[in-house]
Each structure stands twice: as structure tokens, then as C-alpha cells.
Motif scaffolding. Structure first.
Motif, PDB file in Angstrom:
ATOM      1  N   ARG A   1      97.151 -65.821   4.231  1.00 20.15           N
ATOM      2  CA  ARG A   1      98.049 -64.791   4.730  1.00 20.15           C
ATOM      3  C   ARG A   1      98.740 -65.269   6.004  1.00 20.15           C
ATOM      4  O   ARG A   1      98.125 -65.906   6.859  1.00 20.15           O
ATOM      5  N   LEU A   2     100.007 -64.916   6.130  1.00 24.63           N
ATOM      6  CA  LEU A   2     100.777 -65.261   7.323  1.00 24.63           C
ATOM      7  C   LEU A   2     101.267 -63.965   7.956  1.00 24.63           C
ATOM      8  O   LEU A   2     101.966 -63.173   7.317  1.00 24.63           O
ATOM      9  N   VAL A   3     100.878 -63.751   9.203  1.00 23.35           N
ATOM     10  CA  VAL A   3     101.189 -62.513   9.923  1.00 23.35           C
ATOM     11  C   VAL A   3     102.096 -62.843  11.094  1.00 23.35           C
ATOM     12  O   VAL A   3     101.850 -63.802  11.830  1.00 23.35           O
ATOM     13  N   ALA A   4     103.142 -62.058  11.276  1.00 24.94           N
ATOM     14  CA  ALA A   4     104.070 -62.249  12.390  1.00 24.94           C
ATOM     15  C   ALA A   4     103.983 -61.058  13.333  1.00 24.94           C
ATOM     16  O   ALA A   4     104.101 -59.911  12.909  1.00 24.94           O
ATOM     17  N   THR A   5     103.769 -61.335  14.606  1.00 22.37           N
ATOM     18  CA  THR A   5     103.728 -60.269  15.610  1.00 22.37           C
ATOM     19  C   THR A   5     105.150 -59.890  16.014  1.00 22.37           C
ATOM     20  O   THR A   5     105.966 -60.759  16.324  1.00 22.37           O
ATOM     21  N   LEU A   6     105.411 -58.590  16.005  1.00 23.53           N
ATOM     22  CA  LEU A   6     106.733 -58.103  16.375  1.00 23.53           C
ATOM     23  C   LEU A   6     106.862 -57.988  17.888  1.00 23.53           C
ATOM     24  O   LEU A   6     105.899 -57.703  18.595  1.00 23.53           O
ATOM     25  N   GLY A   7     108.061 -58.203  18.374  1.00 25.57           N
ATOM     26  CA  GLY A   7     108.355 -58.096  19.795  1.00 25.57           C
ATOM     27  C   GLY A   7     109.848 -58.214  20.001  1.00 25.57           C
ATOM     28  O   GLY A   7     110.615 -58.203  19.027  1.00 25.57           O
TER      29      GLY A   7
ATOM     30  N   THR B   1     101.577 -65.071  17.230  1.00 23.40           N
ATOM     31  CA  THR B   1     101.610 -64.095  18.313  1.00 23.40           C
ATOM     32  C   THR B   1     102.886 -64.258  19.138  1.00 23.40           C
ATOM     33  O   THR B   1     103.926 -63.739  18.778  1.00 23.40           O
ATOM     34  N   GLY B   2     102.800 -65.000  20.236  1.00 24.25           N
ATOM     35  CA  GLY B   2     103.968 -65.143  21.097  1.00 24.25           C
ATOM     36  C   GLY B   2     105.147 -65.833  20.441  1.00 24.25           C
ATOM     37  O   GLY B   2     106.305 -65.575  20.796  1.00 24.25           O
ATOM     38  N   GLU B   3     104.874 -66.697  19.449  1.00 23.12           N
ATOM     39  CA  GLU B   3     105.972 -67.423  18.806  1.00 23.12           C
ATOM     40  C   GLU B   3     107.012 -66.478  18.211  1.00 23.12           C
ATOM     41  O   GLU B   3     108.217 -66.726  18.282  1.00 23.12           O
ATOM     42  N   THR B   4     106.526 -65.390  17.584  1.00 26.69           N
ATOM     43  CA  THR B   4     107.464 -64.466  16.942  1.00 26.69           C
ATOM     44  C   THR B   4     107.743 -63.237  17.795  1.00 26.69           C
ATOM     45  O   THR B   4     108.765 -62.575  17.594  1.00 26.69           O
ATOM     46  N   ALA B   5     106.875 -62.928  18.744  1.00 17.04           N
ATOM     47  CA  ALA B   5     107.089 -61.743  19.572  1.00 17.04           C
ATOM     48  C   ALA B   5     108.086 -62.004  20.696  1.00 17.04           C
ATOM     49  O   ALA B   5     109.003 -61.196  20.925  1.00 17.04           O
ATOM     50  N   VAL B   6     107.918 -63.121  21.396  1.00 18.64           N
ATOM     51  CA  VAL B   6     108.775 -63.402  22.554  1.00 18.64           C
ATOM     52  C   VAL B   6     109.315 -64.824  22.549  1.00 18.64           C
ATOM     53  O   VAL B   6     109.976 -65.235  23.507  1.00 18.64           O
ATOM     54  N   GLY B   7     109.042 -65.596  21.493  1.00 21.20           N
ATOM     55  CA  GLY B   7     109.487 -66.984  21.449  1.00 21.20           C
ATOM     56  C   GLY B   7     110.992 -67.119  21.317  1.00 21.20           C
ATOM     57  O   GLY B   7     111.692 -66.192  20.919  1.00 21.20           O
ATOM     58  N   SER B   8     111.471 -68.305  21.633  1.00 20.25           N
ATOM     59  CA  SER B   8     112.914 -68.549  21.591  1.00 20.25           C
ATOM     60  C   SER B   8     113.455 -68.638  20.167  1.00 20.25           C
ATOM     61  O   SER B   8     114.643 -68.445  19.936  1.00 20.25           O
ATOM     62  N   ASP B   9     112.586 -68.924  19.193  1.00 26.09           N
ATOM     63  CA  ASP B   9     113.045 -69.097  17.812  1.00 26.09           C
ATOM     64  C   ASP B   9     111.993 -68.575  16.841  1.00 26.09           C
ATOM     65  O   ASP B   9     111.258 -69.359  16.225  1.00 26.09           O
ATOM     66  N   PRO B  10     111.876 -67.249  16.688  1.00 30.61           N
ATOM     67  CA  PRO B  10     110.848 -66.707  15.790  1.00 30.61           C
ATOM     68  C   PRO B  10     111.021 -67.159  14.353  1.00 30.61           C
ATOM     69  O   PRO B  10     110.043 -67.430  13.658  1.00 30.61           O
TER      70      PRO B  10
END
Length: 341
Positions: free
Chosen positions: A8-14, A299-308
Motif C-alpha cells: 500500500r502507498l499512502v500520501a499525506t495531504l498538506g 509524510t512531508g514529501e507529499t504534505a509540504v514537499g516541493s514536488d509531491p
């Protein structure tokens, strides 16, 4: 024939991913579940955030509760504390400065006592005087303090499994059709069951092991939850960092033995902005699969990262490529737990 991907691949929203174009891309790119971390969502914004995610994505949503954690409140930009200076700790909402910091939840203050150490960001304080609803601490390790950062106390306070904010948010999420819920900072099976009683039948209950208390009682938490998530960056704030990789492996093994899926949260603060994985990231993902981990939470990659989008693309490619190798190894003499099994 290549195996269908089971991890499973989960993406954190932000802020980085709560945009129409990004939300629409996550499912086709390989994301299975959207995670909404209540620690970073104001209660008044929750309904609109859920509505935005629903409009632009068909993916299921998981509400991740705050749980029994302590966080610092809003802090002014550039606050840095110096060794020896006194700092007032307060339970009411107040802008953090060099002279005072707001901590939540309010229940924390009933557990404070002189001598308690309070570690937040780069700074360590020691409580000197405790009053009703507030305390005075002295800085013993100086450094900066930023808004909404996790706080580690020693001795650790015993806090309710769910905050009042959590309970209200759960009602909002259930009404919106959310069917996945995570108990943050799970410290016991009782906390997991408390969350389950607030949910409709059939809801998926996840438990995040990201504290010393959760690590010590992981066996009962694994037995009580439908899925366990290893919050390794938070664990590293409470345990010597050299212990965390071995604890992660132990949880994966114990989950496999009991049939409870184990996911791991990356704990990265952001993406490196390219679609090419680093060697360290590739090794990390491969080793997680070899350990039998069946889910990866960005986590941070998709919530606040420069390139989700790039972060998801990068990890989805690694998962697809590595799973085939892991399945092959699972049929050999190499000791490995196949992903999703």
C-alpha cells in the motif's frame, strides 16, 4: 508475469498536495490512501479539507488523530532560546516568544512536576516551578523553537488516548464517509479499542507506534489494531536513534507473526525535487519490503514537499520494481517475508 503490486502507498495531504491537479494525479500514479494528519489541520478547516479531497480524488481518506501527544503551539518567527533563561509554559493559546511557549493538550499541565525535562525542536527545558495551568522552566540546551512541533517530556505524561479535538473531528469525518482512522501515539490496546467504539462497524482502525510507551506495549497494540504504522521519526525523538531501525524490524516481524499488516511512515520533511530516487531511498524501500512491511506512508514529501507528484512517482516506481524481486527471494532460501503476506 509481473506480480500485481500489493504494498500500500499512502500520501499525506498538506499545502503541497491539497491542490486540484495534484489530488487528481495521486490515484493514477499509484497512491492507495490519502492521509489527513489532524495535528496539522485546524478543526474549523476539517470539513472543507475533506470536501476538497473528495471533489478531486476518489481515493479513500484516513483521518490520523492527534492522540496522546504533546505539541508546542504557534511560535513567532525566529524564536531562539538561550541557556539559563526562564520560559513560562502555558496551556492557553498564546504566541510563542523567548519568554513563553504554549503547550497542548491542557491535560498535560496536571502531570508536570519540578525536574521534568521538556524537549522541543533544538531546545531542552527543565521545569522549575509548577502552578495551576502553567509552569516556569529554565533552558538547559539552547536553540530555536518552531510552531506546532512535537514535544518530548521525561518523565512521559500519561494522557488520554484521544483529545476533545480528536473526538469532534471523528464525528465530522464519519459524517463525511471516512472509513479509515489512525490512533496517533498509541500507548495501549485500550486506546485502540476506545477509538474503535467511536466508529461505525467495519471501519479500519490503524494504530501509530511512535512513542516509547507504544514501543514498550507494541504486542498488545499490534493485536488490537487492524494495521500498525511505525512512526520512526517520532520514535527517534524519544529513543536513541540507533535503536529505531531494529525496533522497526521487530515490529514488522511481530506483525507478520500475528497477521497484522505493518506500514512505515517515511518521516521525511520534504522531497528532493527530482523523479530520480537516491541510493539511500532505494535501499530504504527495498529493505522495508524485505522485512515484510506491507505499506509505505509518505509524510512531508507529499504534505509540504516541493514536488509531491515527483515523490509519489519515485516511490511507486521503486515499489513496483522491488516487489518482483522480493517475491522471487521469498521462493528462495533467503529469509524474507513477502510484501502484503
Amino acid at each position: 508475469m509481473a506480480q500485481e503490486r500489493t504494498t500500500r502507498l499512502v500520501a499525506t495531504l498538506g499545502p503541497a498536495s491539497l491542490r486540484p491537479a495534484v489530488l487528481r494525479s495521486l490515484g493514477p500514479q499509484g497512491v492507495d490512501l490519502l492521509r489527513l494528519n489532524l495535528s496539522h489541520v485546524a478543526l474549523g478547516d476539517l470539513d472543507e479539507t475533506l470536501r476538497t479531497a473528495r471533489i478531486h480524488s476518489q481515493l479513500p481518506i484516513c483521518l490520523d488523530t492527534e492522540g496522546a501527544q504533546v505539541r508546542v503551539g504557534l511560535v513567532a518567527t525566529g524564536v531562539a532560546l538561550r541557556v539559563g533563561q526562564p520560559v513560562r509554559l502555558v496551556q492557553e493559546k498564546a504566541l510563542g516568544t523567548e519568554r513563553q511557549l504554549s503547550l497542548r493538550p491542557e491535560a498535560l499541565f496536571a502531570t508536570l512536576e519540578p525536574g521534568t525535562t521538556v524537549a522541543v525542536d533544538e531546545t531542552v527545558l527543565r521545569v522549575a516551578v509548577v502552578e495551576e495551568g502553567r509552569a516556569t522552566a529554565i533552558v538547559v540546551v539552547g536553540g530555536r523553537v518552531r510552531s506546532n512541533r512535537p514535544v518530548v517530556l521525561d518523565p512521559a505524561p500519561v494522557l488520554p488516548a484521544l483529545t476533545e479535538k480528536d473526538r469532534t473531528a471523528i464525528d465530522v469525518a464519519v459524517a463525511a464517509g471516512v472509513n479509515h482512522f489512525t490512533l496517533g501515539y498509541a500507548a495501549s490496546a485500550a486506546g485502540v479499542e476506545e477509538l474503535r467504539t467511536l466508529l461505525p462497524a467495519g471501519a479500519e482502525v490503524l494504530a501509530r507506534i511512535d512513542s516509547r510507551a507504544g514501543a514498550e506495549r507494541r504486542a498488545e497494540i499490534i493485536a488490537a489494531a487492524d494495521t500498525v504504522v511505525v512512526g520512526r521519526s517520532h520514535l527517534a525523538a524519544e529513543l536513541p536513534i540507533e535503536q529505531v531501525p531494529f525496533l522497526q524490524k521487530a515490529i514488522a516481524r511481530e506483525g507478520a507473526e500475528t497477521g497484522t499488516p505493518v506500514w512505515v511512515a517515511t518521516g521525511r520533511s520534504g522531497g528532493h525535487g527530482t523523479a530520480t530516487a537516491s541510493v539511500a531511498e532505494a535501499n530504504d524501500v527495498a529493505n522495508l519490503l524485505l522485512d515484510g512491511v506491507s505499506g509505505l506512508v509518505l509524510t512531508g514529501e507529499t504534505a509540504v514537499g516541493s514536488d509531491p507528484f515527483g515523490a509519489v512517482e519515485r516511490v511507486a516506481r521503486l515499489l513496483a520494481g522491488f516487489e518482483e524481486k522480493v517475491y522471487a527471494l521469498a521462493g528462495s532460501d533467503v529469509p524474507v517475508v513477502a510484501p502484503g503476506r
